[in-house]
Write a protein that holds these residues in place. Structure first.
Motif, short mmCIF file in Angstrom:
data_model
loop_
_atom_site.label_atom_id
_atom_site.label_comp_id
_atom_site.label_asym_id
_atom_site.label_seq_id
_atom_site.Cartn_x
_atom_site.Cartn_y
_atom_site.Cartn_z
N LEU A 220 0.64 -1.05 0.33
CA LEU A 220 0.11 0.50 0.12
C LEU A 220 0.61 1.30 0.05
CD1 LEU A 220 -2.13 -2.16 0.26
CD2 LEU A 220 -2.95 -0.92 2.14
N VAL A 221 0.52 1.99 -1.04
CA VAL A 221 1.21 3.49 -0.66
C VAL A 221 0.50 4.90 -0.30
CG1 VAL A 221 2.25 5.23 -2.82
CG2 VAL A 221 1.72 2.95 -2.73
N ASP A 222 1.36 4.90 0.21
CA ASP A 222 0.44 6.36 1.95
C ASP A 222 -1.15 5.53 2.22
OD1 ASP A 222 2.02 8.58 1.68
OD2 ASP A 222 1.52 9.20 -0.07
N GLY A 223 -0.84 4.46 2.70
CA GLY A 223 -2.02 3.81 3.31
C GLY A 223 -3.57 3.50 2.71
N GLY A 224 -2.72 3.58 1.38
CA GLY A 224 -4.15 3.17 0.09
C GLY A 224 -4.39 3.68 -0.97
N ARG A 348 -2.41 10.90 12.47
CA ARG A 348 -3.20 9.96 11.59
C ARG A 348 -3.12 9.60 9.98
NH1 ARG A 348 -9.06 13.17 12.19
NH2 ARG A 348 -7.94 15.25 11.07
N GLY A 349 -1.96 10.59 9.68
CA GLY A 349 -2.06 10.00 8.00
C GLY A 349 -1.52 8.73 8.01
N VAL A 380 -4.49 17.31 16.75
CA VAL A 380 -5.01 16.21 15.76
C VAL A 380 -4.29 16.21 14.73
CG1 VAL A 380 -6.86 15.51 14.95
CG2 VAL A 380 -6.88 15.88 17.75
N ALA A 381 -3.79 15.87 14.28
CA ALA A 381 -3.27 16.22 13.15
C ALA A 381 -3.78 14.81 11.69
CB ALA A 381 -1.49 16.13 12.95
#
Ligand SMILES: Nc1ncnc2c1ncn2[C@@H]1O[C@H](COP(=O)(O)OP(=O)(O)OP(=O)(O)O)[C@@H](O)[C@H]1O
Ligand SMILES: CC(=O)C(=O)O
Ligand SMILES: [K+]
Ligand SMILES: [Mg+2]
Length: 576
Positions: A220-224, A348-349, A380-381
């Motif tokens: 997964l690139v960048d979480g999908g 969160r990223g 929170v980011a």
């Protein structure tokens, strides 16, 4: 230290505390830069025109860049001019409590651009050591410092480490590369020089990559954002088939999944702080950053090691260490990690690439609550206003997400790409500002009572007393509808304990140290001032009152609750 509890109303009797002075609210003015530019809308990105309730009032308006510098240094009191203007415009109650961090990137690195963000209410500037050269970051940090000195801001600087994440190369300088459905791509640990890199070949920064993955794994690139499946392994090369097409961005993060779970093989042993990170940390200490945010924290140990290292390298420095919660391992040791840190960030990223996305909101809520319990600031980011990278207004869903974080009473919200490389950094900042103000006010008007039970967290008796005094002072301020709490604090700790209570009124925090003043700028509801004060509280108060009155920041008759870590006391005072 005295452990007696003082309560004084001696300065002047309380005048009908149930009818406090109404802050002078200015008529609403719409800010021109909030007028949405109409552009063709796509279904996926349908935007809304800010309704009346979201429009920025005069009080929320950016202060013009030409406003005079408000440093009362000659008299020993410094406050940043945005705060000063806000207080004059709005009265106390309407100042923003939620703090804002802006990531500085190519779109916002010039002096005037940083100034634009400071004027717009940026409390902390973040530099991400994943990107750019050290000299670039040094120039940004110095510009922020220069801005503070020249123009009377108190913007703190946060340095964010790269950490040992697995990521792709920089695409030889290309902005992006498109992976199409069904295409065959090679991910390899071999390095190529830019002229000899074969087509559809990506270098991965982690040497154990080809050993760790197995045929059948999902990459997964960048979480999908883009998805591949591993079809073959040939020595250092991992051959993949693209199953979800999309744009590959330079240095994009890579995770691999097997049977629906994140694969953690040798990569789980990668150090949280790499040797490159240690050099960046030395650089950060030398440049006097206020916060170091540590990426991919897995355990409390690394935080303790870094804190000892900072103390050894720079005993005088007040650098605070923020644990970024973005690794699956951190979730098992959450309490210990937060306890060891000076604050936490819900990143969160990357978190969303390590755990199923639907689990991110509950982790966010848990981290925010835990930080409040443990009396640590929380940020929170990521992706708060992602669509504003391209569009001048946010989606409804983004406004709801920001509102949720403000409603959870997080200390700070963070802009990433929106301010680093987006097209509308100042507008994104203005949206965070106006949504924060609106939701905070709504919570107060709705009397959304905060029933959070706050356990004593201090280890020593004097600190526990100080903590309990802050709890009592906050409750008293709410019940008496005080206009503000004043706290005189040498270390900042008493101010943090007050902030933790999330009282209805703002907290004016007076501290003699410039760096502590900047650090307090991250915390909910604190308005930090630099002030040299003595052990004689009466003279401190008289001096503060006359200085603030002379600047129009307080008025006769305002009800102030006063707390100090010099005298462990609470006083309720009407400004003479
Ligand atoms: N100093 C910089 N130079 C060039 N581009 C930058 C810089 N800082 C940020 N960017 C760009 O902005 C984007 C978002 O920045 P940010 O630092 O928030 O990344 P992130 O991936 O959210 O954070 P992290 O890497 O800590 O997980 C980056 O992907 C990059 O494209
Ligand atoms: C901010 C950050 O590091 C993340 O969201 O991954
Ligand atoms: K980072
Ligand atoms: Mg991250």
């Amino acid at each position: 230290m005295s452990e007696s509890f003082r309560f004084s109303t001696s300065v002047s009797p309380l005048q009908s505390p149930e009818f406090p002075r109404m802050p002078c609210l200015k008529p609403r003015i719409h800010v021109p830069n909030h007028v949405p530019v109409l552009k063709p809308m796509t279904a996926a990105h349908s935007r809304f025109l800010l309704p009346e309730k979201l429009k920025v009032t005069a009080s929320e308006m950016p202060i013009t860049a030409a406003a005079p510098v408000s440093m009362m240094e000659s008299e020993g009191l410094e406050v940043d001019r945005v705060t000063e203007a806000e207080l004059k415009e709005n009265g106390f109650r309407s100042t923003r409590r939620t703090k804002i961090i802006c990531t500085i990137g190519p779109r916002t690195c010039e002096f005037e651009q940083i100034e634009g963000l400071a004027v717009g209410g940026m409390n902390v500037a973040r530099v991400n050591m994943c990107h750019g050269r050290r000299e670039w970051h040094r120039d940004v940090i110095r510009r922020v410092r220069h801005l503070n000195e020249e123009k009377g801001f108190a913007v703190a600087v946060m340095m964010d480490t790269e950490g040992s994440e697995i990521h792709m190369d920089d695409l030889n300088g290309a902005q992006s590369a498109k992976a199409e459905d069904g295409e065959i791509w090679t991910f390899t640990v071999r390095a190529f020089d830019p002229t000899s890199c074969p087509k559809r070949t990506i270098t991965v920064n982690y040497d154990g990559f080809a050993e760790d993955v197995k045929v059948g794994d999902e990459l997964l690139v960048d979480g999908g954002m883009v998805r591949f499946v591993v079809t073959q392994k040939i020595g250092p090369d991992v051959i993949c088939h693209c199953t979800d097409p999309g744009l590959l961005l330079p240095r994009a993060n890579l995770t691999f999944w097997r049977n629906g779970s994140l694969v953690q093989e040798r990569n789980a042993m990668l150090p949280t702080i790499s040797s490159k990170d240690w050099l960046d940390i030395d650089f950060g200490i030398a440049e006097g950053v206020d916060f170091i945010a540590v990426s991919f924290v897995k355990s409390a140990e690394v935080i303790k090691t870094l804190k000892s290292y900072i103390t050894a390298r720079s005993p005088e420095s007040q650098i605070a260490v923020i644990a970024k919660i973005e690794s699956i391992d951190s979730l098992e040791n959450l309490e210990e990690i937060i306890q060891a840190s000076d604050g936490a960030m819900v990143a969160r990223g990357d978190l969303g690439a390590q755990i199923p996305l639907e689990q991110v909101p509950s982790v966010q809520q848990k981290v925010v609550q835990l930080c409040r319990q443990l009396s640590k600031p929380v940020i929170v980011a990521s992706q708060l206003l992602e669509s504003m990278i391209e569009y001048p207004i946010p989606t409804r869903a983004e406004v709801a997400d920001v509102s949720e974080a403000v409603g959870q009473q997080a200390d700070a919200l963070m802009l990433s790409s929106e301010s680093a490389m987006g097209q509308y950094p100042e507008k994104a900042l203005a949206v965070l500002r106006s949504v924060s103000l609106r939701i905070e006010r709504w919570r107060r008007e709705e009397k959304q009572c905060d029933t959070t039970d706050l356990p004593i967290v201090s280890a020593s008796m004097p600190a526990s007393i100080s903590e309990e005094i802050c709890n009592t002072a906050s409750s008293m301020a709410n019940k008496l509808k005080a206009d503000a709490i004043f706290v005189y604090t040498k270390t900042g700790q008493t101010a943090s304990f007050l902030s933790r209570n999330r009282p209805d009124c703002p907290i004016f925090a007076f501290t003699p140290t410039t760096s502590i003043r900047r650090c307090l700028n991250l915390q909910w509801g604190l308005i930090p001032f630099r002030l040299n004060f003595s052990d004689d509280m009466e003279s401190n108060l008289n001096r503060t009152f006359s200085l603030l009155k002379a600047r129009g920041m307080i008025n006769s008759g305002d009800l102030i609750i006063v707390v100090s870590d010099v005298l462990q006391s609470i006083q309720a005072i009407k400004v003479p």
